[in-house]
Scaffold this motif. Structure first.
Motif: not given
Length: 190
Positions: A145-157, A131-137, A182-189
């Motif tokens: 999703a708030l910044e990039s839109g819902q469509e890509a949010a799940a796969s990026i997360a 349950t907690t890893p699901r909540r984290f995801e 930090k490098v991975a997040i900069a590439l993904l977001v």
């Protein structure tokens, strides 16, 4: 020491504080010695409580471990919620801090030991390991999703979470983990 069900508000608050302190001490002791090598005596000593007092609160090392991990995970999720809710800060910064709260703090022997204990005893921690890893995801997905839109949010997360898991296995230090994350997040977001 009165039982947690004594019904007296002051003793209940004191018991809750005592329990939190014992669980924090237990988590630190498990982190230091590993699950298998940690004894109830060592936890009692670290928590400044008698061994019978510890057994009064927790019937076994398994029950103590389950409660300590549950408390830590609940605290981690609460911290992640607060970090991600601070929308005045840039998303990449919040994501790095959220992953640090969730995983970075556990880089090292404890993460390997906990994984081995869970693998060897699948029912030990119960549903909280799901349950907690699901909540984290869900929290990460919603923030993206708030910044990039819902469509890509799940796969990026999911990609960020997979990256974090991989980095945890490679990382010798928390700093290494955070630098690579930090490098991975900069590439993904973007």
């Amino acid at each position: 020491m009165s039982s947690p069900d004594a019904g007296h508000p002051l003793s209940t608050a004191a018991d809750a504080d005592r329990r939190t302190l014992v669980l924090d001490s237990a988590m630190a002791t498990f982190a230091r010695f590993g699950y298998r090598k940690t004894s109830m005596e060592e936890v009692a000593r670290a928590a400044h409580i008698s061994r019978p007092g510890l057994y009064f609160l927790f019937s076994s090392k398994e029950a103590l471990f389950r409660a300590a991990v549950t408390q830590a995970l609940e605290r981690d999720i609460t911290a992640v919620e607060h970090v991600l809710a601070d929308t005045g800060r840039p998303l990449p910064e919040r994501l790095v801090e959220a992953f640090d709260q969730w995983a970075g703090r556990y880089i090292g022997p404890l993460s390997r030991d906990v994984a081995a204990v869970i693998e060897d005893n699948p029912g030990l921690l119960g549903e909280i390991v799901e349950t907690t890893p699901r909540r984290f995801e869900e929290l990460i997905t919603n923030a993206i999703a708030l910044e990039s839109g819902q469509e890509a949010a799940a796969s990026i997360a999911q990609t960020m979470i997979s990256t974090s898991i991989g980095l945890k296995h490679q990382a010798a230090s928390r700093e290494f983990y955070l630098d690579r994350l930090k490098v991975a997040i900069a590439l993904l977001v973007r």
